[in-house]
Design a protein around this motif. Structure first.
Motif, short mmCIF file in Angstrom:
data_model
loop_
_atom_site.label_atom_id
_atom_site.label_comp_id
_atom_site.label_asym_id
_atom_site.label_seq_id
_atom_site.Cartn_x
_atom_site.Cartn_y
_atom_site.Cartn_z
N ARG A 197 -30.81 37.78 105.82
CA ARG A 197 -31.90 36.97 106.38
C ARG A 197 -31.34 35.79 107.19
NH1 ARG A 197 -36.25 38.94 103.91
NH2 ARG A 197 -35.93 39.93 101.90
N VAL A 198 -30.33 35.15 106.66
CA VAL A 198 -29.68 34.04 107.36
C VAL A 198 -29.02 34.55 108.64
CG1 VAL A 198 -27.81 32.34 107.22
CG2 VAL A 198 -29.37 32.65 105.28
N ASP A 199 -28.29 35.66 108.51
CA ASP A 199 -27.58 36.21 109.66
C ASP A 199 -28.53 36.66 110.77
OD1 ASP A 199 -25.17 35.74 108.42
OD2 ASP A 199 -24.81 37.83 107.85
N CYS A 200 -29.71 37.13 110.40
CA CYS A 200 -30.68 37.58 111.39
C CYS A 200 -31.17 36.42 112.27
CB CYS A 200 -31.86 38.27 110.69
SG CYS A 200 -33.02 39.09 111.80
N GLU A 201 -30.95 35.20 111.82
CA GLU A 201 -31.32 34.02 112.60
C GLU A 201 -30.11 33.32 113.20
OE1 GLU A 201 -34.11 31.41 110.68
OE2 GLU A 201 -34.97 33.08 109.54
N LYS A 237 -23.42 38.85 114.08
CA LYS A 237 -24.04 38.58 112.77
C LYS A 237 -25.54 38.83 112.83
CE LYS A 237 -21.00 35.17 110.64
NZ LYS A 237 -20.92 33.79 110.14
N LYS A 238 -26.15 38.39 113.93
CA LYS A 238 -27.60 38.56 114.09
C LYS A 238 -27.96 40.05 114.10
CE LYS A 238 -30.71 35.97 116.42
NZ LYS A 238 -31.20 35.19 117.56
N ILE A 239 -27.21 40.84 114.86
CA ILE A 239 -27.48 42.28 114.94
C ILE A 239 -27.33 42.92 113.56
CG2 ILE A 239 -26.62 44.48 115.86
CD1 ILE A 239 -26.00 42.87 118.50
N LYS A 240 -26.27 42.59 112.86
CA LYS A 240 -26.00 43.18 111.54
C LYS A 240 -27.08 42.76 110.53
CE LYS A 240 -22.39 43.50 108.01
NZ LYS A 240 -23.16 43.02 106.88
N GLY A 241 -27.39 41.47 110.47
CA GLY A 241 -28.39 40.98 109.53
C GLY A 241 -29.77 41.55 109.79
N CYS A 242 -30.15 41.58 111.06
CA CYS A 242 -31.47 42.11 111.42
C CYS A 242 -31.54 43.61 111.15
CB CYS A 242 -31.78 41.82 112.88
SG CYS A 242 -32.06 40.06 113.23
N VAL A 254 -37.38 42.25 116.93
CA VAL A 254 -37.41 41.33 118.07
C VAL A 254 -36.12 40.51 118.11
CG1 VAL A 254 -38.54 39.29 119.06
CG2 VAL A 254 -39.92 41.21 118.21
N ARG A 255 -35.72 39.97 116.98
CA ARG A 255 -34.50 39.16 116.96
C ARG A 255 -33.27 39.99 117.31
NH1 ARG A 255 -35.76 35.32 111.76
NH2 ARG A 255 -37.29 34.04 112.84
N ARG A 256 -33.21 41.22 116.78
CA ARG A 256 -32.08 42.08 117.12
C ARG A 256 -32.14 42.42 118.61
NH1 ARG A 256 -30.99 47.89 114.35
NH2 ARG A 256 -32.60 48.51 115.84
N GLY A 257 -33.35 42.64 119.13
CA GLY A 257 -33.50 42.89 120.56
C GLY A 257 -33.01 41.72 121.39
N ASP A 258 -33.32 40.51 120.95
CA ASP A 258 -32.83 39.32 121.66
C ASP A 258 -31.30 39.28 121.68
OD1 ASP A 258 -35.45 38.49 122.05
OD2 ASP A 258 -35.41 37.03 120.41
#
Length: 120
Positions: free
Chosen positions: A26-30, A36-41, A60-64
């Motif tokens: 959850r933290v990594d997704c942000e 990290k964002k891609i993996k967490g999301c 959406v966050r992974r898309g970003d």
């Protein structure tokens, strides 16, 4: 014999525990770190116990992150998945509209923007 082994393997796959997304996911997704964002999301998306809204937000966050990493095709697919999962998620449509505009897909961008305005 092969059929029996395949049947056993199929059952084991079906009853194996689903990997739950962790608090770190959850933290990594942000995170501002794109990988990290891609993996967490991705972990949040794959955890079917998460609500549709949470999973759509993760798309959406992974898309970003993918868009910022230059993976525009994968990013657009993530936005589409978010909208499919949660059609009334206006922010997903608004973010998608901005990315489409950047890529020069003006007609689709306008349509997504208009729909996001209706929803917000």
């Amino acid at each position: 014999m092969r059929t029996v082994l395949l049947a056993i393997l199929s059952v084991l796959i079906l009853i194996s525990p689903v990997k739950a997304a962790s608090q770190q996911d959850r933290v990594d997704c942000e995170s501002s770190d794109l990988q990290k964002k891609i993996k967490g999301c991705t972990s949040l998306i794959e955890d079917k116990r998460e609500t549709k809204q949470i999973r759509a937000m993760a798309y959406v966050r992974r898309g970003d992150a993918r868009f910022d990493a230059g993976q525009t095709g994968l990013a657009l697919e993530d936005y589409r998945q978010a909208i499919t999962l949660a059609p009334d998620y206006g922010f997903a449509r608004a973010d998608f509209a901005v990315r489409l505009r950047i890529l020069g897909h003006y007609e689709e961008s306008i349509a997504q923007h208009d729909k996001s305005v209706e929803l917000m």
